[in-house]
Design a protein around this motif. Structure first.
Motif, PDB file in Angstrom:
ATOM      1  N   LEU A  60     -69.249 -71.550  -7.052  1.00  0.00           N
ATOM      2  CA  LEU A  60     -68.314 -71.646  -5.947  1.00  0.00           C
ATOM      3  C   LEU A  60     -67.043 -72.364  -6.379  1.00  0.00           C
ATOM      4  O   LEU A  60     -67.063 -73.247  -7.225  1.00  0.00           O
ATOM      5  N   LYS A  61     -65.920 -72.005  -5.778  1.00  0.00           N
ATOM      6  CA  LYS A  61     -64.624 -72.634  -6.013  1.00  0.00           C
ATOM      7  C   LYS A  61     -64.140 -73.242  -4.699  1.00  0.00           C
ATOM      8  O   LYS A  61     -64.354 -72.682  -3.622  1.00  0.00           O
ATOM      9  N   THR A  62     -63.451 -74.357  -4.812  1.00  0.00           N
ATOM     10  CA  THR A  62     -63.007 -75.094  -3.630  1.00  0.00           C
ATOM     11  C   THR A  62     -61.494 -75.226  -3.604  1.00  0.00           C
ATOM     12  O   THR A  62     -60.905 -75.619  -4.613  1.00  0.00           O
ATOM     13  N   PRO A  63     -60.833 -74.904  -2.495  1.00  0.00           N
ATOM     14  CA  PRO A  63     -59.389 -75.179  -2.373  1.00  0.00           C
ATOM     15  C   PRO A  63     -59.124 -76.669  -2.575  1.00  0.00           C
ATOM     16  O   PRO A  63     -59.856 -77.510  -2.041  1.00  0.00           O
ATOM     17  N   VAL A  64     -58.083 -76.986  -3.319  1.00  0.00           N
ATOM     18  CA  VAL A  64     -57.829 -78.390  -3.667  1.00  0.00           C
ATOM     19  C   VAL A  64     -56.911 -79.080  -2.670  1.00  0.00           C
ATOM     20  O   VAL A  64     -56.732 -80.299  -2.719  1.00  0.00           O
ATOM     21  N   SER A  65     -56.330 -78.337  -1.739  1.00  0.00           N
ATOM     22  CA  SER A  65     -55.399 -78.935  -0.786  1.00  0.00           C
ATOM     23  C   SER A  65     -55.495 -78.195   0.545  1.00  0.00           C
ATOM     24  O   SER A  65     -56.177 -77.176   0.667  1.00  0.00           O
ATOM     25  N   GLY A  66     -54.816 -78.723   1.562  1.00  0.00           N
ATOM     26  CA  GLY A  66     -54.763 -78.062   2.857  1.00  0.00           C
ATOM     27  C   GLY A  66     -55.855 -78.504   3.813  1.00  0.00           C
ATOM     28  O   GLY A  66     -56.588 -79.465   3.570  1.00  0.00           O
ATOM     29  N   ASP A  67     -55.981 -77.775   4.916  1.00  0.00           N
ATOM     30  CA  ASP A  67     -56.926 -78.120   5.978  1.00  0.00           C
ATOM     31  C   ASP A  67     -58.351 -77.661   5.687  1.00  0.00           C
ATOM     32  O   ASP A  67     -59.282 -78.090   6.368  1.00  0.00           O
ATOM     33  N   PHE A  68     -58.528 -76.763   4.725  1.00  0.00           N
ATOM     34  CA  PHE A  68     -59.856 -76.205   4.460  1.00  0.00           C
ATOM     35  C   PHE A  68     -60.224 -76.451   3.008  1.00  0.00           C
ATOM     36  O   PHE A  68     -60.061 -75.588   2.155  1.00  0.00           O
ATOM     37  N   ASP A 126     -54.786 -73.598  -1.635  1.00  0.00           N
ATOM     38  CA  ASP A 126     -55.069 -73.844  -0.224  1.00  0.00           C
ATOM     39  C   ASP A 126     -55.230 -72.527   0.525  1.00  0.00           C
ATOM     40  O   ASP A 126     -54.921 -71.445   0.007  1.00  0.00           O
ATOM     41  N   VAL A 127     -55.738 -72.625   1.746  1.00  0.00           N
ATOM     42  CA  VAL A 127     -55.969 -71.480   2.623  1.00  0.00           C
ATOM     43  C   VAL A 127     -55.399 -71.801   3.994  1.00  0.00           C
ATOM     44  O   VAL A 127     -55.554 -72.916   4.495  1.00  0.00           O
ATOM     45  N   SER A 128     -54.699 -70.825   4.584  1.00  0.00           N
ATOM     46  CA  SER A 128     -54.124 -71.003   5.923  1.00  0.00           C
ATOM     47  C   SER A 128     -54.328 -69.731   6.733  1.00  0.00           C
ATOM     48  O   SER A 128     -54.560 -68.648   6.190  1.00  0.00           O
ATOM     49  N   PHE A 129     -54.231 -69.892   8.063  1.00  0.00           N
ATOM     50  CA  PHE A 129     -54.334 -68.765   8.979  1.00  0.00           C
ATOM     51  C   PHE A 129     -53.204 -68.855   9.993  1.00  0.00           C
ATOM     52  O   PHE A 129     -52.940 -69.931  10.541  1.00  0.00           O
ATOM     53  N   THR A 130     -52.535 -67.750  10.261  1.00  0.00           N
ATOM     54  CA  THR A 130     -51.596 -67.691  11.379  1.00  0.00           C
ATOM     55  C   THR A 130     -51.426 -66.235  11.785  1.00  0.00           C
ATOM     56  O   THR A 130     -51.679 -65.324  10.978  1.00  0.00           O
TER      57      THR A 130
END
Length: 448
Positions: A60-68, A126-130
């Protein structure tokens, strides 16, 4: 975060990392995953992954920044009240080193993989949604870390589209280089825009750009405007926006706090020109006019609904008293003037004292009549009357002190309680005569 606590927090974090040296693996992407009985949806997905791993080479890989910042990103993409899940992973047995992204849906009481695609980088930033097109379904924005570049990312935009199975597949809408991103309705069309700052270092000299994107009715990512920013930007610390009302219309302003070097930041402000339908920089040469060697970002300091920009101004007093050494670092108390910019007509002379040692701002309307000095015995910042003519400190008016959570000493009245400790204050009789009140001290204090 309290500066004096950083060392102890880093130490604690290091211990946690050392003690949790395990790694997680993944599963065959052809599987249907039945979620076990666990508390919390994220726990259900994670437990399902751990129990149904098929390939030990997949991690597994993990986003290093952001809300998630999790390998399992749970989000209700279509607003039906049921979360979907994104999973980021890589296969070390494959010659392909890019990270992959799987979209999972909860179907017939099982987790089903509806889409599995190759990413555009070696890691996930990072990951974002809009919802750019206001259709009720969120677009997915993934910033991929590049193999050989620590600052520039590729942002990929994906639209979930219902396929023949009745599940979502991911339609790639575009890829763009960027160093930082944000979302706001910048041009006043009642739809969010994708806002990117890109530092182009491909030429002899770096050029910095603000680029604005919208999503057309036929799902095309369109760059509708671009403006060149100050070339002194080395990275972007923060992007904020507010909305200015102009008659029957409104427009957004962007405040971009930029890193100039390791110690200096400055602010770009860009607004939407309604008459010419174009972005306009409000400040010329901002890397000079708004430069500051303190990490204080733009904020609504006067609570009028609009953001202001902090800049240095002169603090009257004995400059030898404005610095204190702690943990072999020198911290300097400074005075900040908060500037209104284009569209903000609520002109108020707001000045704040900045205490970098204890990480707070304090509204300071008495410059020239009051100054500060640090009392190392009490570990307190003293606010004293200042005689500008004789250049001397007179009566102490009030003081503010910080005590961390391990310190049992109580210093006056409680001003503010944080997770790491407590701020106290004391008003002297001279301070009461001067007009200092409890309410004034409490209302003037703000944690950075």
């Amino acid at each position: 975060m309290k500066i004096r606590k950083i060392l102890s927090l880093i130490t604690a974090a290091a211990l946690v990392i050392v003690c949790s040296g395990c790694s997680l693996n993944f599963f065959s992407v052809e599987s249907l995953l039945a979620p076990p009985v666990q508390s919390g949806k994220n726990g259900e997905v994670q437990a399902a992954f751990n129990s149904l791993m098929k390939n030990e080479k997949i991690q597994l890989k993990t986003p290093v920044s952001g809300d998630f910042q999790s390998s399992f990103v749970l989000f209700d993409i279509n607003g039906d009240g049921v979360d979907e899940s994104l999973v980021f992973y890589s296969d070390s047995s494959s010659v392909e080193s890019s990270v992959r992204m799987a979209l999972l849906e909860f179907v017939d009481e099982k987790w089903a993989i509806s889409s599995d695609i190759k990413g555009a980088g070696s890691g996930v930033f990072d990951v974002s949604f809009t919802d750019l097109d206001a259709d009720g379904v969120y677009e997915i924005f993934v910033s991929w870390s590049l193999f050989d570049n620590k600052t520039t990312k590729i942002i990929s935009i994906y639209a979930p589209v219902v396929d023949s199975r009745g599940l979502y597949s991911l339609e790639a809408l575009g890829n763009e280089y960027c160093n930082s991103k944000s979302f706001a309705d910048f041009n006043g069309d009642l739809r969010n825009d994708l806002i990117l700052v890109y530092l182009d270092d491909t030429g002899n000299f770096q050029k910095s750009f603000l680029r604005l994107f919208s999503l057309s009715q036929n799902r095309e990512l369109v760059k509708y405007a671009e403006v060149q920013l100050d070339s002194a930007i080395t990275s972007v610390a923060n992007i904020q926006s507010d909305i200015i009302k102009a008659g029957h219309e409104s427009y957004s302003r962007l405040f971009i706090d930029c890193q100039k070097n390791d110690r200096m930041i400055f602010t770009e402000m860009v607004y939407w020109d309604i008459n010419n339908s174009s972005p306009v920089r409000a400040i010329m040469n901002p890397s000079v006019s708004t430069a500051r060697n303190i990490n204080v970002k733009c904020q609504d300091i006067d609570a009028d609904g609009y953001l202001e920009i902090p800049v240095f101004t002169k603090l009257y007093g004995d400059e030898k008293q404005f610095s204190v050494t702690d943990y072999d670092e020198i911290y300097t108390f400074t005075l900040l003037d908060w500037l209104n910019e284009k569209g903000d007509t609520n002109h108020r002379d707001i000045k704040t004292l900045y205490n970098p040692l204890d990480s707070y701002l304090f509204k300071f309307p008495w410059n020239g009549k009051v100054s500060v000095r640090y009392d190392s015995v009490r570990n307190a910042l003293l606010f004293c009357e200042w005689n500008e003519q004789s250049k001397t400190y007179n009566a102490e008016l009030f003081s503010i002190a910080y005590r961390d959570s391990s310190d049992e000493e109580v210093y006056g009245k409680v001003l503010y309680e944080s997770q790491t400790g407590t701020y106290y204050y004391e008003i002297t009789e001279n301070g009461e005569t001067f007009g200092i009140t409890d309410n004034e001290v409490i209302s003037s204090f703000r944690i950075v």
